[in-house]
Design an enzyme around this catalytic site. Structure first.
Site, short mmCIF file in Angstrom:
data_model
loop_
_atom_site.label_atom_id
_atom_site.label_comp_id
_atom_site.label_asym_id
_atom_site.label_seq_id
_atom_site.Cartn_x
_atom_site.Cartn_y
_atom_site.Cartn_z
CE1 TYR A 202 1.82 0.70 -5.35
CE2 TYR A 202 0.09 0.68 -3.69
CZ TYR A 202 1.10 1.34 -4.36
OH TYR A 202 1.40 2.64 -4.05
CB ALA B 225 -9.84 2.36 5.34
#
Ligand SMILES: Cc1cc2nc3c(=O)[nH]c(=O)nc-3n(C[C@H](O)[C@H](O)[C@H](O)COP(=O)(O)O)c2cc1C
Length: 402
Positions: A219, A334
């Site tokens: 993004y 993560a």
């Protein structure tokens, strides 16, 4: 969010436990055993995250669910987030748009209007009522958009004017089309940074405990960071320092607005989501980890190198350890973790905290299941991004009700 196909990555079991009613004595015995077990389960040890006392290290990863109609968070999110709250547990919200140019997917929430801020309040309150700590992930998609999502049908904005190729959507059938972006002029960049600053202020107004700046997954921030995307010739492009300038100025602005102790950032230097790879991800990750120290932010949250593409775990010899060592604050890892991998990462001090995405999506009581080493519900990819307020959202069973 991930706008592409997911394959089953983590090992989930479809079996569910048998329930048997315990006598008071048995309950006490079970409690004792659980306490002893928790002592030996690294993920279930407490952790002091700045001013927050976490009772365990299992974090809800940011998960876009596309159920915020008209970009306004909905009452059904109250149940969804409170289901995933445990006392002393940290939750990170789904990616939340900072402005009316920030959106690229249907029904994703925002935090730039008064109505959106008000709509977040009962959701945040519900998490707090159960003793959870809640950070808002603030987001701008940049070029991962098309003119239908943009004010007056304008082109999406980015670091570049290089377009994205169409991509298969999460349902594996539809194709997402992207409008060629408009490259931001140098003098427009402070305005985008200011949108993040205002969004952070709004998040605090909504009651969140802090914000996570979404600098990952291709993004807008990643579009500045990565050299396969950023082709600028001004001070925001070219050298590594220049490519990191946008991210770091943005961090500084958000820190000035709400305080470093309430700010985290998520990065994915090794990933290639949305055609945003880098030719030297190790150098990029390390530079960012070192440069972020100047701002004293609360945490750095990084996606594991094994997650090169959405949902696909690759064999990979890269590691986040150099970034973890270089960064002075708390570290969250993560991507592709199960119970064993999470325990190992914490036990070996490769990370402080582990964020779980798909497993937490499908198991609202994930910390409890990890504590008991109980079987997990299987996630259903087909309902990740549908607008249904219940199906695949708040109807995953708890251990007791299974
Ligand atoms: C349904 C879904 C939505 C996601 N939305 C976001 C998001 O809003 N922001 C973000 O940073 N990552 C998002 N991700 C990525 C996850 O936060 C996480 O990094 C990814 O699922 C890998 O972790 P896991 O293997 O534990 O699922 C999303 C992933 C899924 C499956």
């Amino acid at each position: 969010m991930w706008g592409s196909i997911f394959s089953c990555a983590a090992c989930c079991l479809a079996f569910l436990p048998k329930i048997h009613k315990l006598s008071e004595e048995e309950k006490e015995e079970e409690n004792d055993t659980q306490i002893k077990m928790a002592d030996s389960i690294p993920l279930l040890t407490p952790y002091k995250l700045g001013n927050f006392n976490l009772s365990h290290r299992i974090i809800l990863a940011p998960l876009t669910r596309q159920r915020s109609y008209g970009n306004v968070p909905q009452p059904h999110a109250i149940l969804y987030y409170s289901q995933r709250t445990s006392k002393g547990g940290l939750l990170i919200s789904e990616a939340t748009g900072v402005s009316n140019t920030a959106q690229g997917y249907p029904e994703t929430p925002g935090i730039w209007t008064k109505e959106q801020v008000e709509a977040w309040k009962p959701i945040v309150d519900a998490v707090h009522a159960k003793g959870g700590i809640f950070f808002c992930q603030i987001w701008h998609v940049g070029r991962v958009s098309n003119s239908d999502f943009q004010p007056n049908g304008q082109a999406p904005i980015s670091s570049t004017d290089k377009p994205l190729k169409p991509q298969i959507r999460a349902n594996g059938i539809d194709e997402a089309e992207f409008t060629p972006p408009r490259r931001l002029r140098t003098d427009e960049i402070p305005g985008i940074i200011n949108d993040f600053r205002l969004a952070a202020r709004n998040a605090m107004e909504a009651g969140f405990d802090g914000v996570e700046i979404h600098g990952a997954n291709g993004y807008i921030i990643d579009q500045f960071l990565k050299d396969t995307v950023n082709d600028r010739t001004d001070e925001y492009g070219g050298s590594l320092e220049n490519r990191c300038r946008f991210a770091l100025e943005l961090v500084e602005a958000v820190v000035d607005e709400i305080g470093a102790d309430k700010v985290g950032i998520r990065l994915s230097p090794f990933a290639d989501f949305m055609e945003s790879g880098d030719s030297n991800p190790k150098a990029l990750g390390l530079h960012m980890a070192q440069a972020l120290n100047k701002y004293g932010i609360l945490y750095l949250h990084v996606i594991e190198p094994r997650m090169k593409t959405p949902g696909e775990i690759c064999e990979c010899y890269d590691t986040l350890v150099p970034m973890r060592k270089a960064f002075n604050g708390s570290f969250i890892s993560a991507g592709g973790f199960n119970r064993d991998l999470g325990n190992k990462a914490v036990a070996e001090n490769d990370t402080d905290l582990v964020a779980y995405g798909r497993l937490f999506l499908a198991n609202p009581d994930l910390p409890k299941r990890f504590e008991l080493n109980a079987p997990l519900n299987k996630y259903n990819r087909a309902t990740f991004y549908i607008p249904d307020p219940v199906l695949g959202y708040t109807d995953y069973p708890f251990l007791e009700s299974a």
